[in-house]
Design a protein around this motif. Structure first.
Motif, PDB file in Angstrom:
ATOM      1  N   VAL A 176       0.935  -1.268  -0.078  1.00 56.24           N
ATOM      2  CA  VAL A 176       0.022  -0.192  -0.027  1.00 56.24           C
ATOM      3  C   VAL A 176       0.813   1.225  -0.083  1.00 56.24           C
ATOM      4  O   VAL A 176       0.731   2.064  -0.816  1.00 56.24           O
ATOM      5  CB  VAL A 176      -0.963   0.030   1.274  1.00 56.24           C
ATOM      6  N   ASN A 177       1.852   1.168   0.855  1.00 58.60           N
ATOM      7  CA  ASN A 177       2.915   2.404   0.902  1.00 58.60           C
ATOM      8  C   ASN A 177       3.599   2.520  -0.552  1.00 58.60           C
ATOM      9  O   ASN A 177       3.919   3.725  -1.009  1.00 58.60           O
ATOM     10  CB  ASN A 177       3.858   2.233   2.205  1.00 58.60           C
ATOM     11  N   TYR A 178       4.082   1.533  -0.981  1.00 55.80           N
ATOM     12  CA  TYR A 178       4.737   1.465  -2.359  1.00 55.80           C
ATOM     13  C   TYR A 178       3.747   2.061  -3.370  1.00 55.80           C
ATOM     14  O   TYR A 178       4.284   3.009  -4.043  1.00 55.80           O
ATOM     15  CB  TYR A 178       5.055   0.385  -2.778  1.00 55.80           C
ATOM     16  N   GLY A 179       2.522   1.516  -3.391  1.00 55.32           N
ATOM     17  CA  GLY A 179       1.726   1.966  -4.570  1.00 55.32           C
ATOM     18  C   GLY A 179       1.332   3.564  -4.197  1.00 55.32           C
ATOM     19  O   GLY A 179       1.301   4.358  -5.009  1.00 55.32           O
ATOM     20  N   ILE A 180       1.079   3.792  -2.939  1.00 54.28           N
ATOM     21  CA  ILE A 180       0.700   5.429  -2.841  1.00 54.28           C
ATOM     22  C   ILE A 180       1.750   6.019  -3.248  1.00 54.28           C
ATOM     23  O   ILE A 180       1.587   7.266  -3.919  1.00 54.28           O
ATOM     24  CB  ILE A 180       0.401   5.545  -1.316  1.00 54.28           C
ATOM     25  N   ASN A 181       3.007   5.943  -3.072  1.00 49.57           N
ATOM     26  CA  ASN A 181       4.252   6.407  -3.098  1.00 49.57           C
ATOM     27  C   ASN A 181       4.622   6.614  -4.758  1.00 49.57           C
ATOM     28  O   ASN A 181       4.765   7.572  -5.162  1.00 49.57           O
ATOM     29  CB  ASN A 181       5.371   6.024  -2.722  1.00 49.57           C
ATOM     30  N   ILE A 182       4.314   5.493  -5.638  1.00 51.05           N
ATOM     31  CA  ILE A 182       4.261   5.879  -6.887  1.00 51.05           C
ATOM     32  C   ILE A 182       3.128   6.512  -7.475  1.00 51.05           C
ATOM     33  O   ILE A 182       3.343   7.272  -8.576  1.00 51.05           O
ATOM     34  CB  ILE A 182       4.430   4.435  -7.508  1.00 51.05           C
ATOM     35  N   GLN A 183       1.877   6.420  -7.020  1.00 45.04           N
ATOM     36  CA  GLN A 183       0.768   7.149  -7.681  1.00 45.04           C
ATOM     37  C   GLN A 183       0.651   8.701  -7.282  1.00 45.04           C
ATOM     38  O   GLN A 183       0.256   9.436  -8.078  1.00 45.04           O
ATOM     39  CB  GLN A 183      -0.644   6.329  -7.311  1.00 45.04           C
ATOM     40  N   ILE A 184       0.652   9.016  -5.970  1.00 42.62           N
ATOM     41  CA  ILE A 184       0.745  10.247  -5.796  1.00 42.62           C
ATOM     42  C   ILE A 184       2.031  11.038  -5.428  1.00 42.62           C
ATOM     43  O   ILE A 184       2.857  10.602  -4.580  1.00 42.62           O
ATOM     44  CB  ILE A 184      -0.062  10.367  -4.296  1.00 42.62           C
ATOM     45  N   LYS A 185       2.320  12.077  -6.388  1.00 41.93           N
ATOM     46  CA  LYS A 185       3.864  12.679  -6.326  1.00 41.93           C
ATOM     47  C   LYS A 185       3.780  14.017  -5.514  1.00 41.93           C
ATOM     48  O   LYS A 185       4.881  14.368  -5.207  1.00 41.93           O
ATOM     49  CB  LYS A 185       4.142  12.636  -7.886  1.00 41.93           C
ATOM     50  N   SER A 186       2.387  14.341  -5.104  1.00 41.65           N
ATOM     51  CA  SER A 186       2.248  15.637  -4.676  1.00 41.65           C
ATOM     52  C   SER A 186       2.663  15.589  -3.035  1.00 41.65           C
ATOM     53  O   SER A 186       2.771  14.488  -2.553  1.00 41.65           O
ATOM     54  CB  SER A 186       1.030  16.285  -5.018  1.00 41.65           C
ATOM     55  N   LEU A 187       2.378  16.630  -2.362  1.00 41.12           N
ATOM     56  CA  LEU A 187       2.675  16.575  -0.897  1.00 41.12           C
ATOM     57  C   LEU A 187       1.286  16.553  -0.136  1.00 41.12           C
ATOM     58  O   LEU A 187       1.032  17.087   1.075  1.00 41.12           O
ATOM     59  CB  LEU A 187       3.149  17.948  -0.528  1.00 41.12           C
ATOM     60  N   SER A 188       0.194  16.070  -1.164  1.00 43.22           N
ATOM     61  CA  SER A 188      -1.093  15.962  -0.497  1.00 43.22           C
ATOM     62  C   SER A 188      -1.165  14.873   0.778  1.00 43.22           C
ATOM     63  O   SER A 188      -0.540  13.990   0.780  1.00 43.22           O
ATOM     64  CB  SER A 188      -2.009  15.440  -1.438  1.00 43.22           C
ATOM     65  N   SER A 189      -2.019  15.225   1.797  1.00 46.92           N
ATOM     66  CA  SER A 189      -1.985  14.530   3.119  1.00 46.92           C
ATOM     67  C   SER A 189      -2.724  13.464   2.872  1.00 46.92           C
ATOM     68  O   SER A 189      -2.625  12.330   3.589  1.00 46.92           O
ATOM     69  CB  SER A 189      -2.958  15.360   4.211  1.00 46.92           C
ATOM     70  N   ALA A 190      -3.450  13.008   1.452  1.00 47.34           N
ATOM     71  CA  ALA A 190      -4.066  11.945   1.118  1.00 47.34           C
ATOM     72  C   ALA A 190      -3.073  10.642   1.024  1.00 47.34           C
ATOM     73  O   ALA A 190      -3.383   9.530   1.218  1.00 47.34           O
ATOM     74  CB  ALA A 190      -4.702  11.927  -0.041  1.00 47.34           C
ATOM     75  N   LYS A 191      -1.732  11.134   0.916  1.00 43.89           N
ATOM     76  CA  LYS A 191      -0.545  10.204   0.473  1.00 43.89           C
ATOM     77  C   LYS A 191      -0.485   9.335   1.661  1.00 43.89           C
ATOM     78  O   LYS A 191      -0.160   8.072   1.762  1.00 43.89           O
ATOM     79  CB  LYS A 191       0.600  10.828   0.099  1.00 43.89           C
TER      80      LYS A 191
END
Length: 527
Positions: A176-191
């Motif tokens: 989950v962490n790996y996928g989120i890190n790949i998909q969300i490149k911004s500094l959004s808290s959703a990450k």
């Protein structure tokens, strides 16, 4: 199941299907701890998380702050586990799991919703303490709940499923962490909020599933609810209440609790310290869990991306991916260990072999890092690649030894606890003493191997009501004897029944007569 035979596996699943269903539901409690264990290490490395809380990863205080964020959940776990005796004893194992799960879900919601209009960490700490309390309570009760319901033939395998679900949670959170890190490149808290929110999934599955399971027959007997105990035992065995096997097993449970069910808490404490055998048996689980923590496994679970970086694997995504692969290896070998080692090799041999393999892996990583320290930007060398392989080698040995077996023995011999010290000190050790961290854990692995030989009894295929016999007479002499399979005391006692102790022998000495089940029932009713 000494060899992999699909027909035998299918027959095993059919014969014990009710127990396996109960095990699968309760073992989601193990996934709660595992998910957070794998989740928080990756979240701490996310730039979005550091931005939301205004943290500087390059500051001198960041390692200490990491330890605080991780260990505060473990502190909550400690108090949750500490409360498990009162909660599970007074309200039952099933309701203790429900209460602990609700606490975990509440803590997860608080963590997911923190850092709104603030950069303070207070709300995060509060959420992790509350969630940790629930996780600690569940972690302490699940092995007991499964152990008190499972048949002796598969009890070790079933209790060990808690560790299987634990490592599954770790692996899922890694990816989950790996996928989120790949998909969300911004500094959004959703990450980082999405991983916190997703950890509630196994908690919801546990809450829904446990409602349909029975209470522990042994707890019901202790509360003098014999009819309810008979129904619960019959349900989990998949047989009628008046089935001969159910009646005999219930009689043995009643006999075992004869004279114990009316003891007050202070009287139980005095009994636990009445002699060295009882004191050792009472503290056995704490010692096992202490050693499990000092294998170094939670250091890798919490801080795997940082550890891979220290041994030469650069890049956040590369570290997270390598950590995810580590999780897959852990799942596969935990499952193989439960299927082919826990009941076949036995608890003691699994721990001993695991200690040797873990020590080798940790010593190589530490020595290599001392001799060939890596720097940022350095390419991977052959020795660094072997160090990465040793991380995976460590988890192979851990997964069939010190991963599941302490839960098995703790449930079979005494209550369960957790340890939060490692989570606090690991980032400080990695930051300050680097390679010495791995040498320390390697030394601990050797010490726990020695402890296994002299202080751990074999309990394979023994009735729960007979385990106390292993702690009589000379504990060290008996444990050394158990190291050699053909001389194992468990083999002598595997067909032993509480109701015929007069005919049982251990180390050539007859057991003590305890009386029949009918006498026990009459005593309880008279009381």
């Amino acid at each position: 199941m000494a060899k992999f035979d699909l027909a035998v596996v299918w027959q095993d699943l059919k014969a014990y299907r009710q127990v396996y269903v109960l095990t699968a539901v309760a073992a989601f409690g193990g996934m709660l701890f595992g998910w957070d264990t794998g989740l928080i290490g990756g979240v701490l490395t996310m730039d979005a998380f550091q931005h939301s809380f205004n943290l500087d990863s390059k500051s001198s205080d960041f390692s200490n702050l990491q330890g605080n964020i991780v260990s505060v959940l473990q502190a909550g776990c400690f108090f949750g586990a500490l409360s498990s005796f009162y909660v599970s004893d007074n309200f039952g194992r099933k309701w203790a799991l429900i209460f602990g799960d609700v606490m975990f879900l509440l803590g997860s919601i608080i963590q997911t919703c923190c850092a709104i209009n603030t950069t303070g960490l207070a709300q995060l700490y509060v959420g992790r303490v509350i969630g940790g309390f629930g996780v600690g309570l569940i972690s302490a009760v699940v092995p007991t709940y499964i152990g008190e319901n499972a048949n002796k033939e598969i009890r070790g395998r079933c209790i060990g499923c808690m560790q299987l679900f634990n490592v599954t949670g770790i692996c899922l959170s890694f990816f989950v962490n790996y996928g989120i890190n790949i998909q969300i490149k911004s500094l959004s808290s959703a990450k980082w909020r999405i991983p916190f929110a997703l950890q509630m999934l196994p908690g919801i599955l546990l809450l829904v599933g446990i409602v349909f399971q029975n209470e522990s027959p042994r707890w019901l007997v202790e509360k003098n609810r014999f009819k309810d105990a008979a129904k619960a035992l019959a349900k989990v065995r998949g047989k009628a209440v008046d089935d001969e096997a159910v009646v005999q097993e219930l009689d043995e449970i009643i006999t075992d609790f004869h004279g114990h069910e009316k003891l007050a808490l202070t009287a139980q404490v005095k009994a636990a310290c009445s002699n060295k055998q009882m004191l050792y048996r009472t503290s056995f689980a704490i010692i096992l869990m202490f050693w499990q923590q000092w294998t170094g496994t939670n250091s890798i679970n919490y801080y795997a991306p940082q550890i891979f970086k220290t041994i030469g694997l650069a890049g956040t995504s590369a570290g997270l991916f390598a950590t995810g692969v580590y999780g897959i290896v852990k799942i596969v070998f935990t499952a193989l260990g439960l299927m082919f080692a826990t009941e076949q090799m036995g608890r003691k041999a699994s721990l001993l072999i695991g200690s040797i393999g873990q020590a080798f892996a940790m010593f190589y990583i530490g020595i290599n890092q001392a001799i060939n320290p890596t720097k940022a930007g350095d390419p991977l060398t052959g020795t660094s690649i072997l160090a990465i392989i040793c991380v995976y080698l460590f988890v192979v040995f851990y997964s069939f030894g010190w991963g599941p077996i302490p839960f098995v023995l703790s449930s079979e011999c005494s209550p369960n606890h957790v340890n939060f010290v490692i989570a606090k000190i690991t980032p400080l050790m990695l930051d300050d003493i680097t390679y010495g961290t791995f040498l320390l854990f390697g030394t601990c692995c050797i010490l726990m191997g020695i402890y296994t030989v002299f202080c751990v009894p074999e309990t394979k295929n023994m009735p729960l009501e007979s385990v106390h016999l292993l702690f009589q007479e000379d504990i060290i002499r008996g444990c050394i004897k158990d190291t050699i399979p053909r001389y194992s005391r468990a083999k002598q006692l595997q067909n032993h029944h509480v109701t015929n102790d007069a005919d049982a022998e251990i180390d050539g000495k007859p057991g003590q007569q305890k009386g029949g089940a009918a006498a026990a029932v009459q005593h309880i009713e008279d009381t």
